[in-house]
Design an enzyme around this catalytic site. Structure first.
Site, mmCIF file in Angstrom:
data_model
loop_
_atom_site.group_PDB
_atom_site.id
_atom_site.type_symbol
_atom_site.label_atom_id
_atom_site.label_comp_id
_atom_site.label_asym_id
_atom_site.label_seq_id
_atom_site.Cartn_x
_atom_site.Cartn_y
_atom_site.Cartn_z
ATOM 1 C CD GLU A 144 -107.349 -44.611 -57.537
ATOM 2 O OE1 GLU A 144 -108.544 -44.927 -57.637
ATOM 3 O OE2 GLU A 144 -106.826 -44.248 -56.471
ATOM 4 C CB CYS A 182 -111.234 -47.389 -50.808
ATOM 5 S SG CYS A 182 -109.732 -46.886 -51.662
HETATM 6 ZN ZN LIG Z 1 -108.478 -48.735 -52.006
#
Ligand SMILES: [Zn+2]
Length: 821
Positions: free
Chosen positions: A340, A424
């Protein structure tokens, strides 16, 4: 609910000159920090700015009435709330079912939505919501251990905690436990809740954890930095609100101890969580993009509060790296799904762009803080680009579906989801959207800054003691005309700085990463009480220092022609392509608006005229861009056909609200970069299926006609990972019975980054009645990389073909493309 008339801000807690009555638990008095220093420029808190426009006001209302309740519902349904109840039961020795929670950071999804809900309570009293927060906070309080420790992933079953949690407290913090990350989000929520309601319930829980951290970490104590940053920002907020310097020192400590980690304590490369160098020595944005931007934001906070310029120098250098080499045109950051993370310089692929929604939120936190440090609106340019494009793309127009990655091109494989295992992004969206009015104005001494243009009324208290009511009337972002009424409390001289966005003076971004293809001569017009004033732009502002009196009117006209943007030649993904932008909005071509439902085969010549048209009924009201494009397609003999057709582009943020299909931001502007539509072959029209129940990747990628660049091309493939060493199959069911005699298979192989290799062997079977029989192959079944592996066989007439793959031992297998003739 007790309402306080204190100064509130989403981003910063300004020092407040009152002492709070103690509401119960702790006897400690809060004495907000009388900081000698803080950000030189201060934002005008969102509670002072009220939107009444057609773009943001409905969005903030949907966030309040749909997304926040929906996120709480998901927190309940997925056990995130009951984790606190189970931890509380465990503390009392009453827990029977000790099943570990999903992820060790699931607590944050509750904290983030409490933060968002608190922001809405600040401006929109809601006794029911207030009471619901009280009930959640009671559950959180009950899950807190005696000494302040709060982490359900361990407390539920300390003997067998989540495997990422480690056997002991903090043992795996630098790897994956997220104990400190959870607390950072708790601090953000606690401060928001305290400021909104005046209640200390959540704040006291937070302070108890912070005191535990202070006893545990620091010089001469344990030296640990957060494996996922945000604790630093959270501690800075606790310092501002309590005046307790221990929290500021701890935030600084947690930044300064960040050093290359001993390899044995981490599964990640140190770059992953920015522990490869001392933070003050870092020069480039690397690793996990959300962690990175939260850290840079924390560095900005600590720099503002301590005056430590070494942090400022570091984040300035890192910002240069991002804005010149790692920023998408949508304002998204974090090019790669692997970790990520930020990619290499100029590595900005479109279809596989990761651009996590949380990273867009983090990018805006960081750019806003840099602005408050430097007072230069180039940071607002980046913030606005992200806000209007790659950030709000993270939530659907109805407020109930979310994107985790925000790619810039799609072949139909991307789809918004109602929630995620790692959730998230939805919570981050809720808290950010609720606080957007806090980004419109800022002030310093006797200077007021107008940074964003939104129909609104604001009551602004300046540090000089002056109060000004500002109203904006505008249809921004669809129209560049902004009328501002200035109403100071007394007629006198002060400065209003009006931002002139970079895009309005021929600067696409504050770097050479992107530029407008043409220059426009239409100039910005600024008038005060109907009289033009010179537009002298300095740091992206025109400064109006004059005697202001009630009823004065500033008129700003920002020309909004449709612009073509090109990327720096070094960005290979965007070569031979243009993006379209109008005002702050970046556009994309999406399937429902273009003939035939295809867009990836289009070419938009630079000569084609572009017109803008407002469509009130489309996508909650958007300005679309119209033109003529050329569609490219292969015929059955492989010859390229061209055809002119109407072209429509919509705002990027609004894509994927009408189902799955093709989308493209960077549009080819010449034939050499055209991607002709594949001829509908037997394979392309077949129904694809695999034995896997819910495949991780869409198997339709193997008959999409996309020509892979190589076996490792990750733009459109299918694999069976994490399955290894097995025999698996994929099959084509033809639309009608056909006679076939040849297949070509292009293998996927991610040597160097993954666990997929060419298979050990494979074969083709065809369907006879209900049985599968192997074809009588003429050529050998080869397994070579980076090419189509062609196999001819004795013709069979059948309704379906099956490709059977036997993986190498310990490796998985995958396919880029499977053709049939
Ligand atoms: Zn996120």
């Amino acid at each position: 609910m007790k309402r306080l008339s204190l100064v509130i801000t989403a981003i910063l807690c300004l020092p407040c000159s009152y002492a709070l009555s103690n509401q119960g638990q702790s006897a400690r008095k809060l004495q907000p920090a009388k900081t000698a220093q803080d950000y030189p420029v201060k934002p005008v808190p969102f509670t002072s700015v009220h939107f009444n426009d057609a773009f943001w006001a409905p969005r903030i209302e949907i966030n309040r009435t749909v997304t926040i309740p929906f996120a709480f519902q998901k927190d309940e349904e997925t056990g995130r709330v009951s984790n606190f109840e189970r931890a509380a039961a465990a503390l009392k020795g009453e827990l029977k079912d000790k099943k570990a929670p999903g992820y060790p950071f699931d607590d944050t999804d509750v904290y983030k939505v409490i933060e968002a809900a608190s922001y809405t309570l600040s401006v929109h009293p809601d006794p029911k919501l207030d009471a619901y927060l009280d009930s959640l906070i009671a559950k959180i309080a009950a899950a807190q251990e005696m000494d302040g420790y709060l982490y359900t992933a361990r407390t539920i079953d300390p003997e067998h905690p989540h495997r990422w949690a480690g056997a002991k407290r903090w043992e795996l913090e630098k790897v994956d436990s997220h104990e400190l990350y959870n607390l950072g989000h708790l601090y953000e929520a606690a401060v928001a809740h305290y400021q909104a309601t005046g209640k200390r319930s959540l704040l006291d829980i937070a302070l108890k954890t912070a005191d535990l951290l202070d006893r545990t970490f620091g010089p001469g104590k344990e030296s640990i930095w957060p494996g996922h940053q945000i604790t630093e920002m959270g501690l800075a907020k606790l310092y501002r609100i309590t005046g307790d310097e221990r929290y500021l020192k701890l935030a600084k400590f947690m930044l300064d101890v960040r050093l290359p980690d001993a390899p044995k304590t981490s599964n990640h490369r140190p770059e992953y969580n920015q522990s490869h160098q001392k933070v003050v020595d870092q020069t480039e944005a690397v690793g996990h993009a959300v962690r990175a931007t939260y850290m840079y934001s924390g560095m900005a906070d600590v720099a503002a509060l301590t005056g430590d310029l070494s942090y400022v120098n570091a984040i300035d250098r890192i910002w240069e790296n991002v804005v010149t080499k790692k920023l998408y045109i949508t304002g998204g950051i974090g090019a790669t799904g692997s970790g990520e993370a930020f990619g290499q310089d100029y590595e900005l692929p479109n279809m596989t762009a990761y651009n996590e929604t949380c990273a867009a939120v983090g990018n805006d936190y960081w750019n806003h803080r840099l602005y408050l440090l430097h007072g230069d609106a180039k940071y607002i340019d980046v913030m606005e680009r992200t806000l209007y494009n790659g950030l709000i793309s993270g939530v659907s127009l109805d407020g109930k579906l979310f994107f985790y990655p925000n790619p810039l091109e799609s072949n139909g494989q991307h789809e918004r989801r109602p929630w995620f295992g790692v959730a998230c992004c939805p919570g981050n969206i809720t808290r950010f959207i609720a606080s957007v009015p806090g980004y419109v104005y800022a002030q310093k001494g006797d200077s007021l800054y107008v940074n964003l243009f939104v129909g609104s009324t604001a009551d602004i208290k300046m540090d000089s003691g002056r109060s000004v009511r500002m109203t904006q009337e505008t249809r921004y972002p669809w129209d560049g005309a902004v009328k501002m009424a200035v109403n100071p409390d007394r007629n006198s001289r002060f400065t209003i700085n009006v931002r002139i966005p970079g895009w309005a003076h021929n600067e696409a971004v504050p770097s050479d990463l992107y530029r407008f293809l043409d220059r426009i001569d239409e100039t910005v017009v600024l008038k005060v009480n109907g009289k033009p004033v010179p537009v002298n732009i300095d740091r992206d502002y025109v400064s109006l220092n004059r005697d202001w009196k009630r009823g004065d009117v500033i008129e700003l006209i920002l020309p909004m022609p449709v612009r073509r943007v090109v990327a720096n030649e070094v960005v290979t993904a965007d070569r031979g392509r243009v993006a379209l932008q109008r005002g702050p909005i970046v556009y994309c071509a999406e399937w429902p608006d273009n003939p035939g439902g295809f867009v990836r085969n289009l070419v938009l010549s630079d000569a084609a005229r572009l017109t803008a048209e407002f469509k009130p009924e489309l996508l909650n009201g958007v300005t679309v861009i119209k033109s003529r494009a050329t569609a490219f397609a292969y015929d059955e003999n492989g010859k390229v056909l061209k055809d002119g057709q109407d072209f429509t582009a919509i705002p990027y943020y609004a894509w994927a609200n009408r189902g799955r299909g093709q989308m493209m931001v960077w549009i080819p502007n010449n034939e050499s970069s055209a991607k002709p539509r594949p001829f509908p072959t037997i394979a392309a029209t077949s129904k694809v299926s695999v034995a896997v129940q819910r495949p991780r990747l869409n198997p339709n990628r193997i008959n999409d006609g996309e020509e892979p660049a190589s076996s490792s091309d990750s733009s459109s493939y299918f694999d069976w990972w994490p399955a290894k060493g097995r025999t698996e199959w994929v099959q084509y069911e033809f639309q009608k019975t056909a006679t076939v005699s040849q297949v070509e298979v292009y293998w996927f192989d991610d040597t160097g980054r993954g666990e997929v290799r060419v298979p050990a062997s494979w074969r083709i079977l065809y369907k006879v009645g209900d049985e599968w029989k192997p074809v009588d192959n003429i050529d050998a079944y080869v397994v070579e990389k980076n090419r189509h592996n062609k196999v001819s066989f004795k013709p069979v007439t059948t309704a379906a073909l099956r490709l059977e793959v036997t993986m190498q031992a310990n490796w998985s297998a995958g396919i880029q493309e499977w053709k049939v003739k």
